[in-house]
Design a protein around this motif. Structure first.
Motif, PDB file in Angstrom:
ATOM      1  N   ILE A 148      -3.443  -3.788   1.978  1.00 11.07           N
ATOM      2  CA  ILE A 148      -2.487  -4.092   0.925  1.00 11.07           C
ATOM      3  C   ILE A 148      -3.197  -4.839  -0.173  1.00 11.07           C
ATOM      4  N   ASP A 149      -2.862  -4.510  -1.396  1.00 12.17           N
ATOM      5  CA  ASP A 149      -3.379  -5.262  -2.523  1.00 12.17           C
ATOM      6  C   ASP A 149      -2.523  -6.518  -2.671  1.00 12.17           C
ATOM      7  N   ALA A 150      -3.185  -7.682  -2.560  1.00  9.13           N
ATOM      8  CA  ALA A 150      -2.436  -8.931  -2.491  1.00  9.13           C
ATOM      9  C   ALA A 150      -1.592  -9.183  -3.738  1.00  9.13           C
ATOM     10  N   GLN A 151      -2.079  -8.774  -4.880  1.00  7.57           N
ATOM     11  CA  GLN A 151      -1.400  -9.114  -6.123  1.00  7.57           C
ATOM     12  C   GLN A 151      -0.127  -8.301  -6.365  1.00  7.57           C
ATOM     13  N   THR A 152      -0.168  -7.011  -6.011  1.00  5.01           N
ATOM     14  CA  THR A 152       0.963  -6.146  -6.353  1.00  5.01           C
ATOM     15  C   THR A 152       1.772  -5.697  -5.140  1.00  5.01           C
ATOM     16  N   GLY A 153       1.226  -5.892  -3.957  1.00  9.46           N
ATOM     17  CA  GLY A 153       1.914  -5.430  -2.762  1.00  9.46           C
ATOM     18  C   GLY A 153       1.777  -3.925  -2.550  1.00  9.46           C
ATOM     19  N   LEU A 154       1.029  -3.260  -3.438  1.00  7.06           N
ATOM     20  CA  LEU A 154       0.821  -1.816  -3.250  1.00  7.06           C
ATOM     21  C   LEU A 154      -0.226  -1.602  -2.169  1.00  7.06           C
ATOM     22  N   MET A 155      -0.266  -0.396  -1.605  1.00  8.20           N
ATOM     23  CA  MET A 155      -1.336  -0.127  -0.637  1.00  8.20           C
ATOM     24  C   MET A 155      -2.656  -0.012  -1.397  1.00  8.20           C
ATOM     25  N   ASN A 156      -3.753  -0.273  -0.697  1.00  7.01           N
ATOM     26  CA  ASN A 156      -5.044  -0.170  -1.367  1.00  7.01           C
ATOM     27  C   ASN A 156      -5.678   1.190  -1.092  1.00  7.01           C
ATOM     28  N   VAL A 157      -6.871   1.366  -1.608  1.00  6.57           N
ATOM     29  CA  VAL A 157      -7.479   2.686  -1.578  1.00  6.57           C
ATOM     30  C   VAL A 157      -7.797   3.155  -0.149  1.00  6.57           C
ATOM     31  N   HIS A 158      -8.108   2.202   0.741  1.00  7.82           N
ATOM     32  CA  HIS A 158      -8.411   2.592   2.125  1.00  7.82           C
ATOM     33  C   HIS A 158      -7.183   3.181   2.809  1.00  7.82           C
ATOM     34  N   ARG A 159      -6.053   2.491   2.566  1.00  7.83           N
ATOM     35  CA  ARG A 159      -4.806   2.962   3.159  1.00  7.83           C
ATOM     36  C   ARG A 159      -4.430   4.319   2.548  1.00  7.83           C
ATOM     37  N   LEU A 160      -4.603   4.414   1.229  1.00  3.08           N
ATOM     38  CA  LEU A 160      -4.252   5.655   0.541  1.00  3.08           C
ATOM     39  C   LEU A 160      -5.022   6.828   1.140  1.00  3.08           C
ATOM     40  N   GLU A 161      -6.306   6.590   1.415  1.00  8.28           N
ATOM     41  CA  GLU A 161      -7.127   7.663   1.960  1.00  8.28           C
ATOM     42  C   GLU A 161      -6.548   8.161   3.277  1.00  8.28           C
ATOM     43  N   SER A 162      -6.133   7.218   4.135  1.00  8.14           N
ATOM     44  CA  SER A 162      -5.639   7.686   5.436  1.00  8.14           C
ATOM     45  C   SER A 162      -4.264   8.349   5.297  1.00  8.14           C
ATOM     46  N   VAL A 163      -3.442   7.832   4.367  1.00  9.72           N
ATOM     47  CA  VAL A 163      -2.135   8.461   4.138  1.00  9.72           C
ATOM     48  C   VAL A 163      -2.330   9.906   3.672  1.00  9.72           C
ATOM     49  N   ILE A 164      -3.248  10.096   2.732  1.00 12.74           N
ATOM     50  CA  ILE A 164      -3.446  11.441   2.187  1.00 12.74           C
ATOM     51  C   ILE A 164      -4.054  12.380   3.224  1.00 12.74           C
ATOM     52  N   THR A 165      -5.003  11.835   3.991  1.00 14.67           N
ATOM     53  CA  THR A 165      -5.594  12.673   5.028  1.00 14.67           C
ATOM     54  C   THR A 165      -4.509  13.162   6.001  1.00 14.67           C
ATOM     55  N   ASP A 166      -3.574  12.259   6.329  1.00 16.83           N
ATOM     56  CA  ASP A 166      -2.459  12.655   7.201  1.00 16.83           C
ATOM     57  C   ASP A 166      -1.590  13.726   6.547  1.00 16.83           C
ATOM     58  N   MET A 167      -1.270  13.520   5.250  1.00 20.09           N
ATOM     59  CA  MET A 167      -0.416  14.483   4.553  1.00 20.09           C
ATOM     60  C   MET A 167      -1.067  15.861   4.526  1.00 20.09           C
ATOM     61  N   ILE A 168      -2.393  15.866   4.314  1.00 20.15           N
ATOM     62  CA  ILE A 168      -3.110  17.136   4.276  1.00 20.15           C
ATOM     63  C   ILE A 168      -3.057  17.806   5.650  1.00 20.15           C
ATOM     64  N   ALA A 169      -3.234  16.987   6.702  1.00 17.58           N
ATOM     65  CA  ALA A 169      -3.187  17.523   8.062  1.00 17.58           C
ATOM     66  C   ALA A 169      -1.815  18.130   8.360  1.00 17.58           C
ATOM     67  N   GLU A 170      -0.780  17.531   7.760  1.00 13.96           N
ATOM     68  CA  GLU A 170       0.570  18.047   7.997  1.00 13.96           C
ATOM     69  C   GLU A 170       0.908  19.209   7.082  1.00 13.96           C
ATOM     70  N   GLY A 171      -0.029  19.560   6.173  1.00 18.40           N
ATOM     71  CA  GLY A 171       0.197  20.693   5.278  1.00 18.40           C
ATOM     72  C   GLY A 171       1.224  20.419   4.198  1.00 18.40           C
ATOM     73  N   ARG A 172       1.413  19.175   3.816  1.00 18.40           N
ATOM     74  CA  ARG A 172       2.399  18.879   2.768  1.00 18.40           C
ATOM     75  C   ARG A 172       1.812  19.092   1.376  1.00 18.40           C
ATOM     76  N   HIS A 173       2.621  19.559   0.455  1.00 21.00           N
ATOM     77  CA  HIS A 173       2.174  19.779  -0.925  1.00 21.00           C
ATOM     78  C   HIS A 173       2.546  18.573  -1.774  1.00 21.00           C
ATOM     79  N   PHE A 174       1.669  18.186  -2.670  1.00 26.35           N
ATOM     80  CA  PHE A 174       1.973  17.028  -3.528  1.00 26.35           C
ATOM     81  C   PHE A 174       1.090  17.017  -4.769  1.00 26.35           C
ATOM     82  N   SER A 175       1.501  16.188  -5.737  1.00 27.93           N
ATOM     83  CA  SER A 175       0.646  15.946  -6.901  1.00 27.93           C
ATOM     84  C   SER A 175       0.015  14.577  -6.749  1.00 27.93           C
ATOM     85  N   PHE A 176      -1.261  14.532  -7.067  1.00 23.54           N
ATOM     86  CA  PHE A 176      -2.037  13.299  -6.980  1.00 23.54           C
ATOM     87  C   PHE A 176      -2.189  12.821  -8.422  1.00 23.54           C
TER      88      PHE A 176
END
Ligand code: C2E
Ligand code: CA
Ligand code: CA
Length: 670
Positions: free
Chosen positions: A256-284
């Motif tokens: 988590i990014d402490a200042q904004t509460g958003l996820m950070n790049v490490h978390r984003l990478e794993s979220v996206i890798t999961d989405m790709i594994a599930e075959g979901r379509h999205f815009s980045f």
């Protein structure tokens, strides 16, 4: 220390001191004095002749002090001593005494400065000294000269950075920072701010002598001298590595990014890798705040924090349930199934909901890139890369826009990713080839030099032309390895030819990125040594773009000069295509101008080009440079160039780039 023999200057010395001064012998008798005693104290020479110093001017001086004055072998200073004026009043003076020889006898030089005759810096000055001592004892400090060369660093700095004073002095400011694009940008901002006469403050990452990173809170202060060479820049630094490491670790663990509460790049990478594994379509969607460092410079830390928090709020309001991440200080990613037109509407939304500072809207421009999965790119890394490429295009077109790249451009990007992967392999297996293209001296008709050109045929992706390969290699930093490979081959070949009685120089191409490596000159010289290749056999071609960038970077110029001194010749390649500047032609050690092939190809078609090329050749000659024309394909082109006084030519007229054996044949045929 033994007393100085200042006998010969006795009169001048006393006469020229601008305050009452005397020579006295060790018994206290006056030997010599000047007129200032009359001005300040009222005693004439006659007064002193009648009455001893001890009984007149020094009558108020305590016996002990008087003895100290007469007996001390060391120079002494009384900050505040009371003397008696001729009218009997007391006067406060500072007194200085120093042993000397007077007419070969031991004597004392004494000078007294009336305190009300001088302006005292006393307390203020002491405060400055205290301040300096305070800073020196609790912070790391580094002083730079006006060109950014280090002139000194204190003990704390040396200890943390592992530099020795001898080594660090003369290194550049840039050497203190990691060689990443972000760090270089940061260093540039600091340098610019200082050169504008302003103070820069903030957290920065630095590197030790051995390249290990550490973090500091930096306060960088310019001190402006009367001449620009006198300007100094002082870096005051507090080590915050511990705090920073903990923060970075926490962020990594918490994702988590402490200042904004958003996820950070490490978390984003794993979220996206999961989405790709599930075959979901999205815009980045990658969003970058334009000119963030300028905004940052204009406002203080608090405003900057507020800006990021407010920006995040608006992102959350607009994109609602989409996944959001903060990538770095000023860049964000939104993962969303929403259509392109809606994503682009975010810019309007920002305009309608501006971020205020002191009731004034902060002017914000956003550059954004949209890449779709799976249509455009297929992995997290490629999505990131494609987005950055999109943003670069957006910025080039003026910024403040969210765009997507065409299908074709994405294809190219994909190919670049593959090239990158295969190139690494090719380099590891030494799978690149070198071809040589001859250059001929027009006066003698002999081959004097050959240009080394890289060739690559990959078993998976086929032929990759230099025009495709070099840009990818430059972007990924692999150009340094290609450069090293080409240099080594060139040296080995040059030496082999030399021994076989084939006297040609080998010219290699170099990119500015290679020279950003502070050890470039050193490693070139090492390769020469390793291959036993005399420097005189090697030339280095640099492009105009290179020259333009090198012009501003002292360390590149210095490295080039160092190589030139050893005998390596520099060639200005593609002359005429860029931003030909007389300044860099004078600044850089260039010996040969290589007129670009685009001019030569239209040489026989247009009279205007003929005059232009004639002019270029005369210009080169007037600067004492050798002029070479490349891309010469016909007899007609060759003759024209010859008539203008061009020195040598290269091109298909002579030969295409060929294997080394073919060069031998061509050389011997002439
Ligand atoms: P360049 O340095 O301007 O090289 C000249 C290019 O023109 C070469 O293309 C050469 O094959 C081509 N050429 C030579 N004579 C003629 C001619 O008469 N007519 C025509 N139409 N073309 C001619 P190449 O080998 O494809 O190289 C392209 C560029 O790639 C080079 O341009 C150079 O900038 C870069 N490059 C090639 N090898 C290296 C390398 O080892 N390191 C670096 N940094 N760059 C390289
Ligand atoms: Ca070249
Ligand atoms: Ca060229």
């Amino acid at each position: 220390m033994s007393p100085l023999p200042i006998d010969q200057m006795k009169n001048e010395l006393v006469d020229h001191t601008p305050f009452p001064s005397f020579f006295i012998n060790l018994q206290g008798d006056l030997l010599e004095s000047n007129n200032w005693s009359e001005v300040y104290f009222g005693y004439t020479a006659d007064d002193f002749a009648q009455n001893s110093l001890r009984n007149s001017l020094f009558a108020s001086v305590h016996e002990e002090a008087w003895n100290v004055i007469l007996t001390s072998e060391q120079a002494i200073r009384f900050n505040n001593l009371q003397l008696v004026m001729s009218n009997g009043n007391l006067i406060d003076v500072s007194l200085f005494t120093k042993r000397c020889l007077f007419n070969d006898e031991q004597a004392l030089f004494v000078m007294s400065i009336p305190l009300d005759a001088v302006h005292t810096m006393g307390d203020n000055y002491q405060e400055l000294i205290d301040l300096r001592n305070g800073i020196q004892s609790s912070f790391m400090t580094v002083t730079l000269d006006h060109e950014g060369f280090i002139v000194n660093g204190n003990q704390h700095f040396l200890k943390t950075s592992h530099w020795t004073p001898k080594r660090v002095v003369g290194k550049t400011f840039w050497r203190l920072f990691p060689e990443t694009p972000d760090s270089e940008k940061m260093a540039q901002t600091i340098w610019k701010t200082l050169n504008n006469g302003q103070i820069w403050q903030g957290e920065v990452e630095k590197v030790t002598k051995n390249g290990e990173s550490y973090w500091v809170y930096l306060t960088a202060i310019p001190t402006i001298g009367t001449k620009s060479e006198d300007t100094r820049f002082i870096l005051i630094e507090k080590d915050i590595t511990k705090e920073k490491t903990i923060q970075l670790q926490l962020e990594k663990i918490a994702f988590i990014d402490a200042q904004t509460g958003l996820m950070n790049v490490h978390r984003l990478e794993s979220v996206i890798t999961d989405m790709i594994a599930e075959g979901r379509h999205f815009s980045f969607v990658y969003l970058s705040i334009d000119k963030f460092y300028t905004i940052k410079d204009l406002h203080d830390q608090e405003v900057e924090n507020g800006l990021i928090v407010e920006f995040t709020k608006r992102m959350k309001m607009y994109f609602q349930d989409s996944t959001m991440a903060r990538i770095n200080e000023h860049e964000f990613v939104v993962i969303t199934p929403l259509p392109e037109w809606f994503i682009q509407g975010f810019l309007n939304y920002l305009q309608q909901h501006p971020i205020y500072n002191d009731n004034i809207a902060i002017p914000l421009a956003i550059s954004g890139g949209i890449s779709r999965y799976p249509e455009d790119q297929s992995t997290f890394l490629q999505l990131m890369k494609a987005s950055l490429a999109t943003i670069a295009t957006v910025r080039e077109a003026g910024g403040n826009n969210i765009a997507s790249l065409s299908r074709a451009t994405h294809k190219t990007l994909n190919r670049q990713a593959v090239i990158e992967k295969r190139l690494l392999l090719a380099l590891n297996q030494q799978n690149l080839q070198v071809l040589y293209q001859p250059q001929m001296d027009l006066q003698t008709g002999k081959i004097t030099t050959v240009e080394a050109l890289v060739r690559w045929t990959d078993e998976e992706i086929g032929v990759v032309s230099p025009d495709e390969l070099i840009p990818v290699a430059e972007e990924t930093g692999l150009i340094n390895r290609i450069g090293a490979f080409m240099l080594e081959k060139a040296c080995e070949q040059a030496v082999a030819w030399h021994h076989a009685g084939i006297h040609v120089k080998v010219s290699i191409n170099s990119s500015v990125r290679e020279f950003r490596d502070k050890n470039m000159a050193k490693s070139i010289l090492e390769t020469l040594e390793k291959t036993n290749c005399p420097a005189q056999l090697i030339q280095i071609e640099i492009t105009e773009k290179f020259a333009l960038e090198a012009e501003g970077e002292t360390s590149i110029i210095n490295q080039m000069r160092q190589l030139e001194e050893k005998g390596i010749v520099f060639v200005l390649d593609d002359f005429g295509t860029g931003y030909a500047s007389f300044r860099y032609m004078q600044l850089l050690p260039i010996e040969i101008l290589k007129i670009d092939q685009t001019f030569i190809s239209s040489l026989t078609k247009s009279e205007k080009t003929q005059r232009l090329i004639d002019g270029m050749i005369q210009l080169g000659k007037s600067m004492n440079l050798t002029v070479l024309a490349e891309g010469v394909e016909t007899e007609e082109q060759k003759s024209l160039l010859e008539s203008y006084g061009c020195d040598s030519i290269q091109g298909y007229y002579l030969s295409k780039p060929v294997e080394w054996e073919e060069i031998e044949r061509l050389y011997k045929a002439r």
